[in-house]
Design a protein around this motif. Sequence first.
Motif, PDB file in Angstrom:
ATOM      1  N   TYR A 190      -9.090   9.629   5.380  1.00  0.00           N
ATOM      2  CA  TYR A 190      -8.456   9.444   4.086  1.00  0.00           C
ATOM      3  C   TYR A 190      -7.513  10.615   3.854  1.00  0.00           C
ATOM      4  O   TYR A 190      -7.559  11.623   4.557  1.00  0.00           O
ATOM      5  CB  TYR A 190      -9.476   9.280   2.957  1.00  0.00           C
ATOM      6  CG  TYR A 190     -10.327  10.494   2.660  1.00  0.00           C
ATOM      7  CD1 TYR A 190      -9.943  11.416   1.684  1.00  0.00           C
ATOM      8  CD2 TYR A 190     -11.519  10.720   3.325  1.00  0.00           C
ATOM      9  CE1 TYR A 190     -10.719  12.527   1.398  1.00  0.00           C
ATOM     10  CE2 TYR A 190     -12.307  11.815   3.043  1.00  0.00           C
ATOM     11  CZ  TYR A 190     -11.906  12.721   2.085  1.00  0.00           C
ATOM     12  OH  TYR A 190     -12.675  13.817   1.807  1.00  0.00           O
ATOM     13  N   PHE A 191      -6.625  10.475   2.896  1.00  0.00           N
ATOM     14  CA  PHE A 191      -5.595  11.455   2.604  1.00  0.00           C
ATOM     15  C   PHE A 191      -5.989  12.217   1.350  1.00  0.00           C
ATOM     16  O   PHE A 191      -6.362  11.618   0.342  1.00  0.00           O
ATOM     17  CB  PHE A 191      -4.273  10.721   2.397  1.00  0.00           C
ATOM     18  CG  PHE A 191      -3.068  11.593   2.151  1.00  0.00           C
ATOM     19  CD1 PHE A 191      -2.760  12.649   2.982  1.00  0.00           C
ATOM     20  CD2 PHE A 191      -2.218  11.308   1.092  1.00  0.00           C
ATOM     21  CE1 PHE A 191      -1.625  13.419   2.768  1.00  0.00           C
ATOM     22  CE2 PHE A 191      -1.076  12.066   0.868  1.00  0.00           C
ATOM     23  CZ  PHE A 191      -0.785  13.125   1.710  1.00  0.00           C
ATOM     24  N   PHE A 248      -5.512  15.132   6.189  1.00  0.00           N
ATOM     25  CA  PHE A 248      -5.884  13.775   6.552  1.00  0.00           C
ATOM     26  C   PHE A 248      -7.077  13.854   7.484  1.00  0.00           C
ATOM     27  O   PHE A 248      -7.129  14.701   8.376  1.00  0.00           O
ATOM     28  CB  PHE A 248      -4.735  13.045   7.256  1.00  0.00           C
ATOM     29  CG  PHE A 248      -5.065  11.609   7.560  1.00  0.00           C
ATOM     30  CD1 PHE A 248      -5.066  10.663   6.557  1.00  0.00           C
ATOM     31  CD2 PHE A 248      -5.405  11.222   8.836  1.00  0.00           C
ATOM     32  CE1 PHE A 248      -5.397   9.342   6.821  1.00  0.00           C
ATOM     33  CE2 PHE A 248      -5.733   9.902   9.119  1.00  0.00           C
ATOM     34  CZ  PHE A 248      -5.725   8.965   8.097  1.00  0.00           C
ATOM     35  N   ASN A 293     -11.371   6.418  11.155  1.00  0.00           N
ATOM     36  CA  ASN A 293     -10.525   6.233   9.979  1.00  0.00           C
ATOM     37  C   ASN A 293     -10.711   7.414   9.037  1.00  0.00           C
ATOM     38  O   ASN A 293     -11.835   7.837   8.784  1.00  0.00           O
ATOM     39  CB  ASN A 293     -10.872   4.945   9.255  1.00  0.00           C
ATOM     40  CG  ASN A 293     -10.475   3.731  10.039  1.00  0.00           C
ATOM     41  OD1 ASN A 293      -9.643   3.806  10.934  1.00  0.00           O
ATOM     42  ND2 ASN A 293     -11.057   2.596   9.710  1.00  0.00           N
ATOM     43  N   SER A 316       1.759   5.550   2.168  1.00  0.00           N
ATOM     44  CA  SER A 316       0.718   4.528   2.366  1.00  0.00           C
ATOM     45  C   SER A 316      -0.284   5.005   3.403  1.00  0.00           C
ATOM     46  O   SER A 316       0.082   5.609   4.400  1.00  0.00           O
ATOM     47  CB  SER A 316       1.348   3.219   2.831  1.00  0.00           C
ATOM     48  OG  SER A 316       2.170   2.704   1.822  1.00  0.00           O
ATOM     49  N   ILE A 317      -1.544   4.703   3.124  1.00  0.00           N
ATOM     50  CA  ILE A 317      -2.623   5.009   4.054  1.00  0.00           C
ATOM     51  C   ILE A 317      -3.204   3.673   4.486  1.00  0.00           C
ATOM     52  O   ILE A 317      -3.535   2.859   3.614  1.00  0.00           O
ATOM     53  CB  ILE A 317      -3.710   5.887   3.385  1.00  0.00           C
ATOM     54  CG1 ILE A 317      -3.084   7.164   2.819  1.00  0.00           C
ATOM     55  CG2 ILE A 317      -4.850   6.189   4.343  1.00  0.00           C
ATOM     56  CD1 ILE A 317      -2.380   8.047   3.825  1.00  0.00           C
ATOM     57  N   PRO A 318      -3.312   3.377   5.786  1.00  0.00           N
ATOM     58  CA  PRO A 318      -3.130   4.292   6.917  1.00  0.00           C
ATOM     59  C   PRO A 318      -1.661   4.644   7.139  1.00  0.00           C
ATOM     60  O   PRO A 318      -0.761   3.911   6.738  1.00  0.00           O
ATOM     61  CB  PRO A 318      -3.672   3.511   8.104  1.00  0.00           C
ATOM     62  CG  PRO A 318      -3.557   2.074   7.727  1.00  0.00           C
ATOM     63  CD  PRO A 318      -3.687   2.029   6.230  1.00  0.00           C
ATOM     64  N   ASN A 319      -1.470   5.785   7.786  1.00  0.00           N
ATOM     65  CA  ASN A 319      -0.140   6.287   8.095  1.00  0.00           C
ATOM     66  C   ASN A 319      -0.101   6.665   9.573  1.00  0.00           C
ATOM     67  O   ASN A 319      -0.906   7.477  10.019  1.00  0.00           O
ATOM     68  CB  ASN A 319       0.164   7.500   7.217  1.00  0.00           C
ATOM     69  CG  ASN A 319       1.521   8.088   7.483  1.00  0.00           C
ATOM     70  OD1 ASN A 319       1.714   8.741   8.497  1.00  0.00           O
ATOM     71  ND2 ASN A 319       2.442   7.859   6.573  1.00  0.00           N
ATOM     72  N   HIS A 369      -2.227   9.659  11.689  1.00  0.00           N
ATOM     73  CA  HIS A 369      -3.184   9.319  12.750  1.00  0.00           C
ATOM     74  C   HIS A 369      -2.816   9.991  14.060  1.00  0.00           C
ATOM     75  O   HIS A 369      -3.683  10.469  14.792  1.00  0.00           O
ATOM     76  CB  HIS A 369      -3.277   7.798  12.947  1.00  0.00           C
ATOM     77  CG  HIS A 369      -4.261   7.158  12.036  1.00  0.00           C
ATOM     78  ND1 HIS A 369      -5.613   7.236  12.222  1.00  0.00           N
ATOM     79  CD2 HIS A 369      -4.083   6.450  10.896  1.00  0.00           C
ATOM     80  CE1 HIS A 369      -6.227   6.595  11.248  1.00  0.00           C
ATOM     81  NE2 HIS A 369      -5.317   6.115  10.431  1.00  0.00           N
ATOM     82  N   SER A 383      -2.220   3.924  -1.655  1.00  0.00           N
ATOM     83  CA  SER A 383      -1.089   4.819  -1.442  1.00  0.00           C
ATOM     84  C   SER A 383      -1.140   6.005  -2.391  1.00  0.00           C
ATOM     85  O   SER A 383      -1.698   5.921  -3.488  1.00  0.00           O
ATOM     86  CB  SER A 383       0.235   4.082  -1.587  1.00  0.00           C
ATOM     87  OG  SER A 383       0.396   3.611  -2.895  1.00  0.00           O
ATOM     88  N   TYR A 409      -8.125   4.224   2.642  1.00  0.00           N
ATOM     89  CA  TYR A 409      -7.372   3.214   3.398  1.00  0.00           C
ATOM     90  C   TYR A 409      -6.889   2.094   2.485  1.00  0.00           C
ATOM     91  O   TYR A 409      -7.581   1.695   1.557  1.00  0.00           O
ATOM     92  CB  TYR A 409      -8.266   2.619   4.468  1.00  0.00           C
ATOM     93  CG  TYR A 409      -7.875   3.026   5.866  1.00  0.00           C
ATOM     94  CD1 TYR A 409      -7.682   2.077   6.858  1.00  0.00           C
ATOM     95  CD2 TYR A 409      -7.687   4.354   6.189  1.00  0.00           C
ATOM     96  CE1 TYR A 409      -7.319   2.433   8.143  1.00  0.00           C
ATOM     97  CE2 TYR A 409      -7.337   4.731   7.469  1.00  0.00           C
ATOM     98  CZ  TYR A 409      -7.142   3.757   8.443  1.00  0.00           C
ATOM     99  OH  TYR A 409      -6.774   4.124   9.704  1.00  0.00           O
TER     100      TYR A 409
END
Length: 122
Positions: A111-112, A53, A109, A94-97, A101, A35, A32
């Motif tokens: 992560y990517f 994700f 939450n 960018s995360i969050p996206n 979601h 990017s 989070y």
Amino acid sequence: MSEQVRCLSVIDGHNVFNIEFSQPGQTEDVCYYRSFDARCPQQKVVLMEHALFGRMDSRKCYNDFHDQDFSHCTTDVLSLSDQMCSGKQTCSISIPNEDFHAAMSCSINGYFEASYQCLPGE
């Protein structure tokens, strides 16, 4: 620019910002408020290979809920990542996206996790 470039300094007025790029062929975990930044040399473009994700590993990025199974909270977001990055020389996710979601089946939450290659193209 060679494919070995990992960090770029950008000067904006009086400030210098360092942007760290992901490496082609390597899987990158993006937590989070960070990017995923893909960059290919001239005459090459990004091809997303892998993109998930969620919580693939409960120990990465977060200090809560260790040892719990979050496999139901993992979503394949390769098609979304393709739309954002594939065919471009550079891209940033960018995360969050919001789109990632919306695709998830749970509300924690995540992560990517992603990887890409650089292929000839313009």
